[in-house]
Write a protein that holds these residues in place. Structure first.
Motif, PDB file in Angstrom:
ATOM      1  N   MET A   1       0.855  -1.199   0.000  1.00 55.11           N
ATOM      2  CA  MET A   1       0.000   0.000   0.000  1.00 55.11           C
ATOM      3  C   MET A   1       0.888   1.245   0.000  1.00 55.11           C
ATOM      4  O   MET A   1       1.870   1.310   0.742  1.00 55.11           O
ATOM      5  N   ASP A   2       0.569   2.225  -0.888  1.00 56.06           N
ATOM      6  CA  ASP A   2       1.398   3.420  -0.961  1.00 56.06           C
ATOM      7  C   ASP A   2       1.168   4.311   0.253  1.00 56.06           C
ATOM      8  O   ASP A   2       0.083   4.394   0.824  1.00 56.06           O
ATOM      9  N   GLU A   3       2.233   4.985   0.670  1.00 55.03           N
ATOM     10  CA  GLU A   3       2.165   5.883   1.819  1.00 55.03           C
ATOM     11  C   GLU A   3       1.475   7.175   1.415  1.00 55.03           C
ATOM     12  O   GLU A   3       1.761   7.735   0.349  1.00 55.03           O
ATOM     13  N   PRO A   4       0.570   7.695   2.252  1.00 57.54           N
ATOM     14  CA  PRO A   4      -0.119   8.942   1.894  1.00 57.54           C
ATOM     15  C   PRO A   4       0.818  10.136   1.941  1.00 57.54           C
ATOM     16  O   PRO A   4       1.733  10.206   2.772  1.00 57.54           O
ATOM     17  N   TYR A   5       0.604  11.055   1.022  1.00 59.76           N
ATOM     18  CA  TYR A   5       1.388  12.292   0.990  1.00 59.76           C
ATOM     19  C   TYR A   5       0.997  13.167   2.179  1.00 59.76           C
ATOM     20  O   TYR A   5      -0.188  13.367   2.460  1.00 59.76           O
ATOM     21  N   GLN A   6       1.992  13.694   2.881  1.00 53.63           N
ATOM     22  CA  GLN A   6       1.768  14.595   4.008  1.00 53.63           C
ATOM     23  C   GLN A   6       2.302  15.984   3.650  1.00 53.63           C
ATOM     24  O   GLN A   6       3.481  16.143   3.350  1.00 53.63           O
ATOM     25  N   LEU A   7       1.419  16.956   3.671  1.00 51.49           N
ATOM     26  CA  LEU A   7       1.805  18.325   3.354  1.00 51.49           C
ATOM     27  C   LEU A   7       2.595  18.921   4.510  1.00 51.49           C
ATOM     28  O   LEU A   7       2.160  18.895   5.658  1.00 51.49           O
ATOM     29  N   MET A   8       3.777  19.442   4.213  1.00 57.30           N
ATOM     30  CA  MET A   8       4.595  20.109   5.218  1.00 57.30           C
ATOM     31  C   MET A   8       4.373  21.605   5.089  1.00 57.30           C
ATOM     32  O   MET A   8       4.748  22.220   4.085  1.00 57.30           O
ATOM     33  N   VAL A   9       3.729  22.201   6.057  1.00 54.65           N
ATOM     34  CA  VAL A   9       3.403  23.625   5.998  1.00 54.65           C
ATOM     35  C   VAL A   9       3.381  24.197   7.407  1.00 54.65           C
ATOM     36  O   VAL A   9       3.010  23.510   8.368  1.00 54.65           O
ATOM     37  N   ASP A  10       3.826  25.432   7.542  1.00 54.62           N
ATOM     38  CA  ASP A  10       3.775  26.132   8.822  1.00 54.62           C
ATOM     39  C   ASP A  10       2.488  26.947   8.872  1.00 54.62           C
ATOM     40  O   ASP A  10       2.274  27.845   8.058  1.00 54.62           O
ATOM     41  N   ILE A  11       1.655  26.637   9.834  1.00 57.80           N
ATOM     42  CA  ILE A  11       0.391  27.341   9.997  1.00 57.80           C
ATOM     43  C   ILE A  11       0.611  28.623  10.794  1.00 57.80           C
ATOM     44  O   ILE A  11       1.185  28.594  11.888  1.00 57.80           O
ATOM     45  N   ASP A  12       0.198  29.731  10.220  1.00 59.58           N
ATOM     46  CA  ASP A  12       0.297  31.033  10.897  1.00 59.58           C
ATOM     47  C   ASP A  12      -1.072  31.384  11.463  1.00 59.58           C
ATOM     48  O   ASP A  12      -1.971  31.801  10.734  1.00 59.58           O
ATOM     49  N   ALA A  30       1.306  21.978  -4.899  1.00 63.94           N
ATOM     50  CA  ALA A  30       2.057  20.720  -5.000  1.00 63.94           C
ATOM     51  C   ALA A  30       1.469  19.810  -6.066  1.00 63.94           C
ATOM     52  O   ALA A  30       2.198  19.114  -6.772  1.00 63.94           O
ATOM     53  N   ILE A  31       0.145  19.834  -6.204  1.00 60.46           N
ATOM     54  CA  ILE A  31      -0.509  19.001  -7.209  1.00 60.46           C
ATOM     55  C   ILE A  31      -0.237  19.540  -8.608  1.00 60.46           C
ATOM     56  O   ILE A  31       0.168  18.811  -9.514  1.00 60.46           O
ATOM     57  N   ILE A  32      -0.466  20.847  -8.796  1.00 57.23           N
ATOM     58  CA  ILE A  32      -0.321  21.446 -10.122  1.00 57.23           C
ATOM     59  C   ILE A  32       1.127  21.394 -10.608  1.00 57.23           C
ATOM     60  O   ILE A  32       1.400  21.198 -11.796  1.00 57.23           O
ATOM     61  N   SER A  33       2.076  21.546  -9.686  1.00 53.01           N
ATOM     62  CA  SER A  33       3.495  21.542 -10.051  1.00 53.01           C
ATOM     63  C   SER A  33       4.020  20.142 -10.341  1.00 53.01           C
ATOM     64  O   SER A  33       5.124  19.978 -10.844  1.00 53.01           O
ATOM     65  N   GLY A  34       3.237  19.131  -9.994  1.00 51.51           N
ATOM     66  CA  GLY A  34       3.678  17.761 -10.217  1.00 51.51           C
ATOM     67  C   GLY A  34       4.447  17.168  -9.060  1.00 51.51           C
ATOM     68  O   GLY A  34       4.953  16.045  -9.142  1.00 51.51           O
ATOM     69  N   GLN A  35       4.542  17.916  -7.970  1.00 49.23           N
ATOM     70  CA  GLN A  35       5.238  17.391  -6.789  1.00 49.23           C
ATOM     71  C   GLN A  35       4.527  16.147  -6.261  1.00 49.23           C
ATOM     72  O   GLN A  35       5.165  15.232  -5.739  1.00 49.23           O
ATOM     73  N   ILE A  36       3.208  16.136  -6.385  1.00 46.85           N
ATOM     74  CA  ILE A  36       2.427  14.952  -6.036  1.00 46.85           C
ATOM     75  C   ILE A  36       1.928  14.348  -7.345  1.00 46.85           C
ATOM     76  O   ILE A  36       1.307  15.035  -8.156  1.00 46.85           O
ATOM     77  N   ALA A  37       2.165  13.073  -7.538  1.00 43.97           N
ATOM     78  CA  ALA A  37       1.812  12.429  -8.795  1.00 43.97           C
ATOM     79  C   ALA A  37       0.316  12.151  -8.873  1.00 43.97           C
ATOM     80  O   ALA A  37      -0.339  11.935  -7.853  1.00 43.97           O
ATOM     81  N   PRO A  38      -0.255  12.166 -10.081  1.00 48.22           N
ATOM     82  CA  PRO A  38      -1.652  11.772 -10.245  1.00 48.22           C
ATOM     83  C   PRO A  38      -1.892  10.386  -9.666  1.00 48.22           C
ATOM     84  O   PRO A  38      -1.101   9.468  -9.875  1.00 48.22           O
ATOM     85  N   GLY A  39      -2.979  10.241  -8.929  1.00 45.73           N
ATOM     86  CA  GLY A  39      -3.302   8.967  -8.307  1.00 45.73           C
ATOM     87  C   GLY A  39      -2.697   8.768  -6.936  1.00 45.73           C
ATOM     88  O   GLY A  39      -3.024   7.791  -6.242  1.00 45.73           O
ATOM     89  N   GLN A  40      -1.807   9.676  -6.504  1.00 49.78           N
ATOM     90  CA  GLN A  40      -1.149   9.550  -5.203  1.00 49.78           C
ATOM     91  C   GLN A  40      -2.160   9.707  -4.071  1.00 49.78           C
ATOM     92  O   GLN A  40      -3.013  10.588  -4.083  1.00 49.78           O
ATOM     93  N   GLY A  79     -10.053   6.343   0.106  1.00 47.72           N
ATOM     94  CA  GLY A  79      -9.338   7.514   0.589  1.00 47.72           C
ATOM     95  C   GLY A  79      -9.342   8.658  -0.404  1.00 47.72           C
ATOM     96  O   GLY A  79     -10.065   8.636  -1.403  1.00 47.72           O
ATOM     97  N   THR A  80      -8.515   9.638  -0.126  1.00 49.10           N
ATOM     98  CA  THR A  80      -8.404  10.827  -0.971  1.00 49.10           C
ATOM     99  C   THR A  80      -7.155  10.718  -1.828  1.00 49.10           C
ATOM    100  O   THR A  80      -6.058  10.501  -1.305  1.00 49.10           O
ATOM    101  N   ARG A  81      -7.326  10.870  -3.131  1.00 48.64           N
ATOM    102  CA  ARG A  81      -6.193  10.751  -4.046  1.00 48.64           C
ATOM    103  C   ARG A  81      -6.169  11.928  -5.009  1.00 48.64           C
ATOM    104  O   ARG A  81      -7.199  12.539  -5.281  1.00 48.64           O
ATOM    105  N   VAL A  82      -4.980  12.204  -5.520  1.00 53.46           N
ATOM    106  CA  VAL A  82      -4.836  13.230  -6.546  1.00 53.46           C
ATOM    107  C   VAL A  82      -5.520  12.731  -7.807  1.00 53.46           C
ATOM    108  O   VAL A  82      -5.315  11.595  -8.246  1.00 53.46           O
TER     109      VAL A  82
END
Length: 247
Positions: A1-12, A30-40, A79-82
């Protein structure tokens, strides 16, 4: 099973930008730039809320914002996927299955119904048959890379009809080719309408979500009707492409 993508962000928390937006915007980038692959697979709202120390409704809204824009797809039990990149299909005489393979996708098919009926007046006129002739009425779910894409409903003359197993494993036009049935022309009509509750459930869309529609009647060279198709497609994943010329 693929590991879910975790967004690294500092919340202000002192920012005027809403917390959900501080999550959805970098995730969108991250999605539009291709950092996260389709289907991830993407981290679920419970895990995200706990890790980023925000409320669960905040995390849910951040994900829902991207679902609404067609960038994420949520399916119960999956689950939630790109969302896969949108499929642009040329508007020409070809099968959806062949177009998907040619474009580099991995299509799969599930036969939803397979029913042999006697042609009534409507089916007889539709297919150029006699009342009482055999007709196959079938419905299939076509998916691409695991994502539901289209519901394909066809009326076929029974003497030309593929078996249930063939429709499960191959595209309709491939089945025709094996029988030496050559399609020479077709009439097509493209439209749109709202999803029925049953269609929405199968396609993992909201009830009354917009769907693309295509009606096709295909003919052999001698004018025989070999199929009448009524198909619906998810517009977030699919579009038609065609070329027009000046008169």
């Amino acid at each position: 099973m693929d590991e879910p993508y975790q967004l690294m962000v500092d919340i202000d928390r002192d920012s005027s930008v809403p917390l959900y937006q501080q999550i959805s915007e970098p995730l969108e980038h991250a999605i539009i730039s291709g950092q996260i692959a389709p289907g991830q697979l993407v981290e679920d709202e419970i895990s995200m809320a706990r890790r980023l120390e925000v409320s669960r409704p905040t995390a849910r809204r951040a994900l829902q914002e991207l679902v609404n824009r067609g960038l994420l797809t949520r399916r119960r039990g999956v689950g939630t996927r790109v969302t896969p990149s949108q499929i642009h299909r040329p508007l020409e005489l070809s099968s959806l299955n062949d177009d998907l393979v040619e474009a580099g996708y991995k299509p799969s098919t599930r036969v939803l119904s397979y029913e042999i009926i006697e042609a009534g007046p409507e089916e007889a006129q539709m297919l150029g048959l006699e009342v009482g002739d055999g007709v196959l009425l079938s419905s299939r779910l076509r998916s691409v890379d695991g994502q539901p894409l289209a519901i394909l409903t066809n009326h076929l003359p029974l003497d030309l009809a593929p078996t249930w197993k063939e429709l499960q494993e191959s595209g309709l036009y491939e089945c025709f080719a094996r029988r030496n049935i050559k399609i020479a022309s077709a009439s097509q009509k493209i439209g749109a309408r709202q999803a029925t509750p049953a269609e929405a459930e199968i396609l993992t869309e909201e009830t009354k979500a917009p769907l693309l529609t295509m009606e096709r009647t295909a003919y052999t060279e001698d004018g025989r009707i070999v199929e009448v198709g009524n198909h619906v497609y998810r517009p977030s994943l699919y579009s038609f492409r065609f070329t027009v010329f000046a008169s």
